[in-house]
Design an enzyme around this catalytic site. Structure first.
Site, PDB file in Angstrom:
ATOM      1  N   ASP A  19      -7.864  74.613   5.747  1.00  0.00           N
ATOM      2  CA  ASP A  19      -9.068  73.958   6.255  1.00  0.00           C
ATOM      3  C   ASP A  19      -8.825  72.494   6.614  1.00  0.00           C
ATOM      4  OD1 ASP A  19     -10.201  76.399   5.498  1.00  0.00           O
ATOM      5  OD2 ASP A  19     -10.934  75.615   3.591  1.00  0.00           O
ATOM      6  N   GLU A 175     -18.015  79.793  11.392  1.00  0.00           N
ATOM      7  CA  GLU A 175     -17.842  78.792  10.335  1.00  0.00           C
ATOM      8  C   GLU A 175     -17.009  77.628  10.870  1.00  0.00           C
ATOM      9  OE1 GLU A 175     -15.868  80.907   7.224  1.00  0.00           O
ATOM     10  OE2 GLU A 175     -14.114  81.355   8.431  1.00  0.00           O
TER      11      GLU A 175
END
Length: 501
Positions: A19, A175
């Site tokens: 991420d 997302e």
């Protein structure tokens, strides 16, 4: 940066560093990653060339900043930070799914110290992003995809969250949104398809932060689904512009090994890809084991010392623990030049075990440590989560055991007796045995012991597939480290020696 074309290896930050979120200030790049159940939280890196990254700290390094309750299981904790620089400050927003929800932190120096958390109870969901418009309004966009105006200094929202463009119709798990002002347009980039083999990156543009957004006709702009490329699960990306005007993307991806379905054991890693623009849309370059030709020659980087002697200055920033790190349980000053661990939780099966580890960052490595178990028992372990870990453990009476935890099974894989006293424990990876077939695992983990007279014994070789995400599930990767199972255990040094990328 020089103007001489060169190539470099990918991933640029190997091992369990998922991420990635990036920002640039002048000629300096800063990057943050998710840390899940580990403390300290949110590793922070610095680079001048986008290729060589140095960890400068962890944003959340105080218990007051990071609430990870004792019951926090693996793959809980901190999800998907966004790192930005605005109005002279560094801003970090992140979701703590185990306690606190969405939280904002600030710093004048990304190496720290970072502020106490500012809760944002009106920001829903996970994967929050921050973006400021020309009038100074801050917009927070979250997975789903929803958006709300937001005051990051107070955590207060302005109005109610509303839906915005959420990627390809029918695609799973929109997302990791990031919102950018580029040229005369606002761009909203999202990940979709789930963080497994179907992972992808798509993008849309519009006239304002809230749209309306027009999807790119070439969406997804990046995916490796349905291919046999050595790098898979490409997604959760962030964009940055270099001082020379070129554009780049950081993203997560994995390197599966072995047969079917392919096992990735290092977790999701941070990769780099070049970006060009065509008719106002980003075109993403190749994401593979090597970067394509760079417009500058990256520096040589600073090799990390293979040995940590546990000086009294404290632990280096790459060391991580489960949930917290109380000084009474983890100490480098009680015995000078030794790491002292005191047990809590009984074994690595417990979510609150006393464990100090570092991410496995290479497909092949060897780790060794000198341990003194005179007042307890403990050892050297490779951990994926509390239900999937291997370790070699020694007790004060010289009993040495190799213990394998695989799902509901806890197995004594090997045992021996050695003279009581300090000794060296080791683990290394070994290539999967020949001949290979569709069932061949990614590697083996070989555990051993070395006695003071120099005698070395390999005790057990364990199939590495059981310490992989494809077996265990979750979002993390292997962590190699030291633990206390009972009483007090001390470690004089720890070696981590890469044998491959």
């Amino acid at each position: 940066m020089s103007n001489h074309p060169a190539t470099a290896a990918n991933p640029v930050i190997p091992g369990f560093h998922p991420d990635p979120s990036i920002c640039r200030v002048g000629e300096d790049y800063f990057l943050a990653c998710s840390s899940f159940e580990y403390f300290p939280g949110i590793p922070l890196f610095h680079s001048r060339d986008l290729v060589n990254w140095t960890q400068i700290g962890n944003a959340l390094d105080r218990p007051s900043q990071l609430n990870l309750p004792a019951g926090t299981l693996s793959s809980g904790g901190l999800y998907a930070p966004t790192l930005r620089h605005h109005d002279g400050l560094f801003w970090l927003i992140v979701t703590n799914v185990s306690g606190g929800g969405n939280l904002v932190y600030t710093a004048t120096d990304p190496a720290g110290p970072w502020s106490e958390p500012v809760p944002a109870p009106g920001v829903p969901g996970i994967d929050p992003d921050l973006a400021w418009d020309e009038e100074g309004n801050c917009w927070c966009t979250v997975a789903g995809v929803a958006q709300v105006r937001f005051d990051p200094r107070t955590g207060e929202t302005i109005g109610e969250p509303y839906p915005v463009w959420s990627g390809t119709p029918g695609a799973a798990a929109p997302e990791a949104p990031h919102l950018y002002r580029i040229g005369g347009n606002w761009y909203l980039m999202v990940a979709e398809g789930g963080t497994e083999r179907g992972h992808a990156v798509s993008i849309a543009r519009g006239p304002s932060p809230s749209g309306p957004f027009e999807p790119c006709p070439a969406n997804p702009v990046l995916t490796h689904r349905g291919t046999n490329r050595p790098v898979q699960n490409t997604g959760h990306a962030d964009l940055v512009q270099a001082p020379d005007g070129s554009w780049w993307m950081v993203l997560l991806a994995v390197r599966p090994q072995g047969g079917t379905p392919g096992w990735h054991v290092l977790g999701r890693e941070t990769f780099l890809a070049p970006v060009t623009w065509d008719d106002g849309w980003p075109v993403i370059g190749e994401v593979g084991p090597e970067l394509p030709e760079l417009p500058w020659a990256p520096g040589p980087g600073e090799p990390e010392p293979s040995r940590d002697d546990f000086g009294s200055g404290g632990l280096r920033p790459y060391w991580i623990s489960l949930h917290d790190r109380p000084a009474e349980l983890v100490d480098t000053q009680e015995r000078d030049g030794w790491l002292t661990l005191r047990a809590r939780g009984g074994s690595l099966d417990a979510p609150d075990a006393v464990f100090v580890g570092r991410r496995q960052q290479h497909l092949a490595f060897e780790a060794r440590t000198l341990v003194d178990p005179a007042e307890g028992s403990g050892g050297l372990a490779v951990r994926l989560d509390e239900r999937h870990h291997y370790g070699v453990e020694v007790s004060a009476d010289g009993q040495v055991q190799v213990i394998a935890r695989i799902g509901p099974l806890r197995v004594l894989a090997a045992e021996t007796t050695v003279p009581a006293g300090p000794l060296v424990l080791s683990v290394r990876t070994a290539a999967a045995p020949e001949p290979h077939d569709a069932r061949t695992g990614p590697d083996s983990l070989v555990f051993g012991v070395e006695t003071p007279d120099g005698a070395a014994t390999e005790l057990a070789s364990l199939d590495g597939r059981y310490l992989s995400t494809e077996v265990a599930g979750g979002f993390t990767g292997r962590v190699v480290g030291l633990y206390a199972a009972s009483g007090t255990v001390r470690f004089d040094w720890f070696d981590y020696i890469p044998a491959s990328r």
